[in-house]
Every structure is written in C-alpha cells, then in structure tokens.
Design an enzyme around this catalytic site. Structure first.
Site, short mmCIF file in Angstrom:
data_model
loop_
_atom_site.label_atom_id
_atom_site.label_comp_id
_atom_site.label_asym_id
_atom_site.label_seq_id
_atom_site.Cartn_x
_atom_site.Cartn_y
_atom_site.Cartn_z
N GLU A 115 38.94 -1.77 9.78
CA GLU A 115 37.60 -1.60 9.27
C GLU A 115 37.06 -2.92 8.73
O GLU A 115 37.80 -3.91 8.63
CB GLU A 115 37.58 -0.52 8.17
CG GLU A 115 37.97 0.86 8.70
CD GLU A 115 37.98 1.93 7.63
OE1 GLU A 115 38.07 3.11 7.99
OE2 GLU A 115 37.92 1.60 6.43
N HIS A 243 26.88 2.36 1.74
CA HIS A 243 27.52 2.35 3.04
C HIS A 243 26.48 1.99 4.09
O HIS A 243 25.38 2.56 4.10
CB HIS A 243 28.14 3.71 3.36
CG HIS A 243 29.17 3.64 4.44
ND1 HIS A 243 28.83 3.43 5.76
CD2 HIS A 243 30.52 3.73 4.41
CE1 HIS A 243 29.94 3.39 6.50
NE2 HIS A 243 30.98 3.56 5.69
N ARG A 290 31.01 -4.59 3.54
CA ARG A 290 29.94 -3.60 3.50
C ARG A 290 28.65 -4.11 2.86
O ARG A 290 27.55 -3.79 3.32
CB ARG A 290 30.41 -2.35 2.76
CG ARG A 290 31.38 -1.51 3.56
CD ARG A 290 31.85 -0.32 2.76
NE ARG A 290 32.74 0.50 3.59
CZ ARG A 290 33.41 1.55 3.14
NH1 ARG A 290 33.29 1.92 1.88
NH2 ARG A 290 34.18 2.25 3.94
N HIS A 351 27.12 5.04 -1.55
CA HIS A 351 28.41 5.54 -1.09
C HIS A 351 29.49 5.52 -2.17
O HIS A 351 30.29 6.46 -2.26
CB HIS A 351 28.88 4.71 0.10
CG HIS A 351 30.16 5.17 0.72
ND1 HIS A 351 30.30 6.44 1.25
CD2 HIS A 351 31.35 4.54 0.90
CE1 HIS A 351 31.53 6.58 1.73
NE2 HIS A 351 32.19 5.45 1.52
#
Length: 522
Positions: A115, A243, A290, A351
């Site tokens: 990720e 997010h 992010r 998020h």
C-alpha cells in the site's frame, strides 16, 4: 450498579485485544466490555486493507520503521514505532492461533499486499474485509472466556472522577483518578453506575464529525469526549487523515472506502480529462503517502471545478481483482460501475484521526487508573500522518502492552465507597428533538467546509465562531433534558470539533496530514 475490576469502553480490536489478554492473565478478575451498538459494529469491522507486518525475508523491521517515520513527517515517537513494528509478528501469530484466516499465495505462504508509503509487500489481509475477519475472531475468542462480560447497546455518558464525589474540592489539584463510568442502557434508558478499578477507553474514531467519512455511524468521538471532560491530556487533534479514494456517491453515508490496496494492486488515478496526474505531485506517484494523494486530488478538483476524479482499474486482471477485492467489485457494480470497462469515481473522505488521548508506552493516560488504546489514543506511532494498515497493528500491540501493565496494577487499586448514583433530577424529555439532528448536520458542514483537507486562519476562525453557537445550544439541552445517546453523541462531537479547530489554530507549520494555506511548509 455494577462493580467490575476492569471496564473496557469499546468493542473493536483495541478493546477486545486488551480484554482477552487481561482475562487470560488475570482469571480471578472480572472484565466488563461495553459497546454502544452491536458488538460487531465498530471501525474495526470496516478496515479493508489489513495489518502491516514484517513477514517476508526480503522485508525488515528497519524498513517498516523507516516507512512509518517518513509517513509521520518527523512527529512520530521512534521508540513507540520500534515497539509496535517489532512486536507485530508475535501479535499476528496469536491472532492466527485464535482462528483468524488470512489470504495465502499458491505456495501456501501469506499473500502480502503493498500500500501507499510502504517500501515492501507486508500487508496481511483477508480479501478486502480484513477488519471484519479480525473482529469476528476476537469476538468469538472473547465469548469463550468466562470472566469477560460483554454488554452491547450500552453507551458511556461520562467517566467517574473526583468531580463526582461528594465533599471533594477538585479546584485545588489538577490530579484526576478514574473510578469507572456512568453508562446508559440504550434499550431501557436506565443509567447505570459502573465502578471499576481500572478503565480502558477504546471507543474508536471521530469520523462523524465530518459530512463525508468512511467511518460508520458509531464513530462520534465518544472516547475523546469522555477523556476531555475528565481533564485528560489530548494532543495532535489537527492531524486528520483523509482517505484519498472513497467512492463518490453523494446519497450514501458513510462513504464506501476503495482500499489503498487497489492502488497497490496497480490501479491509477485520472482526472476527468483522463490524465494520470500523481506524477506531478510525488515521485511515488499513486503510491505516495495518503496526505499527499488526498491533497493532490483536492488540488485537481479545485482547479477543475469537478466533483470527483477517477480510479482506473480497467487494465488490471479482472479475475484476480474479483478474487482479491470481491466486496469492492460488487459495490461498484451495485452503483453501475463495471471496473473492467468503467473508471471508478472517487473523492477523499475523512478516514482516521492520528492524534487523540495522550498515552505513554504502557497506554496510561494523564488520569490515574485510565488507559486508552486504538484510534482514540495518541501513542506517538502515527505522528502527523498514519502509514497505511498500521492502525490494526497498533491496537493489537498496545492492547497486549496495556494488559501487561494492568494486571500488575489491579491489586493496588481501591475504590472509594461513596460514589453517587447518576442524578437526573430536574430533567425533562426535550420537546424539540429536531434541534439535535439539525445541530449535528450543521456541525458536520462546518467541519467539512472549514476544517477539511486544506485549512486557513480565516476558515478556522469562522468555524470556531459557528461552533460556539452549537455548543451553547447543546449545553442548555444537556442540562435540562433526559439524556439520550443522540444528545450525548452531539455533546462529544462538539468537544472533538473544538479540539480539532483550536489545535489547528496553534500549529504554525504544515506537517503530514495538516495543511494550512497561511502556514509555512516544513
């Protein structure tokens, strides 16, 4: 009245990890876990990506630590990062021993994903519903242990401290001690006094403070609200993680999360002109941290005036995608998006909270006999921005570390004998319940419009002024009304919004997930 040795407020991975480990180590003591909804309804349930664990021989603790520190933008506590990363594999082995199942590759080894912000493949997952698998496992395990009592649909109103005791002058000292909590049975409306020697706050995130969030309806910042009113230290509330990729569907709340793992799988972001754009913002392109991806998308939307950008999966192997992300694939189909030929419309959504109740490496808060764990806590792991899939990891490790300390402390704690019952005298049923609903929506709009991905001094000033009106109305309603979970949630949301705004005003440089157009960038 209920007396228990340990009170756990929250039934996600943080609360249940602590409860299970403590119950096994301390079988002669009672552990009471309260959850505001069904035991299976928490932020943990909705975690898609998985758990970041150093498992592959090609990976190393040093690399995971470095990735976490880079994502945290210089504000992580290095000792905490080292603790969590190095203890991770042990906690995963325990989870698997409890019965959790994670995806495996054709060779039988764990199938590790990658990720944003990670330099290696290290995400252990159960398809795209990893959090659900972890939670289901822990709930089943907790149900097998006789000294754990789970009270679902019980809502914590306030922590019990010296402030509630008769004939105690709290103005002469800043020291506070927790003796349990006042809790409302949501089915009967009865308010219980739960006395506990040690209390653990594991009440999750704050997503509902924003209009667009991936968090479920239960995420109203209750743990932080409880701790704030009890005078606990709360820090880094300005660091809100948005997010980058939530499904654009204005009619749906909470927003459906398109896991970061989809970009790790090869998906790319495009604007509405069809252009890939992340290469203009960061060398890691679509797998940048992010905060960078979220701000990049926000920049594209501001400059174009569009409501959303796209996530392009059309070039990916469809069968592998459906096997790896069945929940995401089916959700997209349900709104008319066939990922084999259609781009997925996405927007950033609130998020995760990187700050919270300040704790040490044993999970101790600034209030005696009170611990905090999970998203409501500020351990120092995340710094200014959480690295993807480090949250479940943090809760598992700290749940265990706190348990080790709690079982050493429990026999040293004595409760006062004069803790009063909840006093509701003089309160009446509110005539205008619409005020609660209206103020909740108004608060969410204020936070989304003025305290979002990009902030400014003027926006923060306006947000605080408008929040003040909601605060006064909520306080008046609280003082005069028979309590309801809806009113108490609004009270907590106001507290959380105040902390986010005022701590945003105090930060004068941009770091990680925090960006103010009037500040300098580090």
């Amino acid at each position: 009245m209920i007396k228990t040795d340990y009170l756990v407020i929250g039934g996600g991975v943080a609360g249940l990890s602590f409860a299970i480990k403590t119950a096994v180590k301390s079988p002669e003591h009672t552990i009471t876990v309260i959850t505001k909804d069904d035991i299976m309804e928490s932020n943990t349930r909705y975690a898609q990506g998985g758990i970041a664990i150093v498992w592959d021989k090609k990976d190393s603790f040093e690399d995971h630590i470095k990735d976490t520190l880079v994502a945290g933008d210089g504000l992580c506590d290095p000792e905490v990062v080292k603790l969590v990363v190095t203890k991770g594999p042990e906690r995963l082995k325990e989870l698997i021993k409890f019965g959790a199942e994670f995806d495996t590759a054709s060779n039988g080894n764990l199938d590790l994903g990658k990720e944003g912000g990670h330099s290696a493949y290290r995400i252990v997952h159960h398809r795209d519903v990893s959090g659900y698998e972890v939670l289901k496992t822990l709930v089943e395990k907790a149900g097998q242990i006789p000294n754990i009592l789970i009270l679902s649909r019980h809502y914590a109103i306030d922590l019990i401290t010296e402030h509630h005791l008769p004939n105690i002058d709290t103005s002469s000292t800043s020291e506070r001690t927790c003796f349990g909590a006042y809790v409302q049975n949501k089915q009967t409306g009865e308010i219980l006094k739960i006395e506990s020697k040690l209390t653990m706050l594991a009440a999750g995130g704050i997503g509902q403070v924003y209009a667009n969030t991936t968090n479920p309806a239960v995420a109203t910042g209750d743990g932080i609200g409880l701790a704030y009113r009890a005078k606990a230290r709360i820090t880094d509330m300005e660091f809100i993680q948005f997010h980058p990729t939530a499904l654009y569907n204005p009619k749906e709340s909470p927003s459906f999360l398109i896991s970061e793992a989809v970009r790790g799988f090869g998906a790319v972001l495009r604007n509405q002109r069809g252009e890939v754009f992340m290469e203009r913002y960061h060398s890691q392109k679509d797998l940048a941290p992010r905060d960078i991806v979220a701000r990049a998308i926000d920049s594209e939307l501001v400059s174009s005036g569009d409501d959303f950008v796209f996530l392009d999966c059309t070039h990916l192997d469809l069968n592998k995608f459906k096997n790896h992300f069945p929940n995401i694939y089916n959700k997209c189909l349900s709104v008319g998006v066939d990922i084999a030929k259609d781009y997925i419309p996405i927007v950033p959504a609130q998020h995760y909270l990187c700050g919270g109740i300040e704790v040490d490496m044993k999970g101790k808060t600034s209030i005696k006999n009170l611990y905090a764990c999970g998203e409501c806590s500020r351990t120092g792991l995340h710094g200014a921005n959480r690295l993807a899939s480090n949250s479940l990891l943090e809760a598992l490790v700290f749940g265990d570390e706190i348990s080790k300390d709690a079982v050493k402390q429990i026999n040293r704690v004595n409760l006062p004998e004069n803790i009063p019952e909840w006093d509701s005298e003089g309160t009446v049923e509110p005539k205008e319940k619409i005020i609660i609903k209206h103020n909740r929506k108004e608060l969410q709009k204020i936070m989304s419009d003025f305290v979002g991905i990009v902030r400014s001094n003027e926006r923060l000033k306006i947000a605080l002024q408008r929040l003040e009106v909601i605060y006064r109305e909520t306080k008046e309603l609280y003082n005069s009304s028979v309590l309801s979970p809806q009113l108490c949630e609004l009270r907590n949301m106001v507290n959380v919004a105040y902390l986010i705004i005022t701590q945003s005003q105090k930060r004068k440089e941009n770091r990680g997930g925090f960006y103010n157009t009037d500040n300098v960038t580090k």
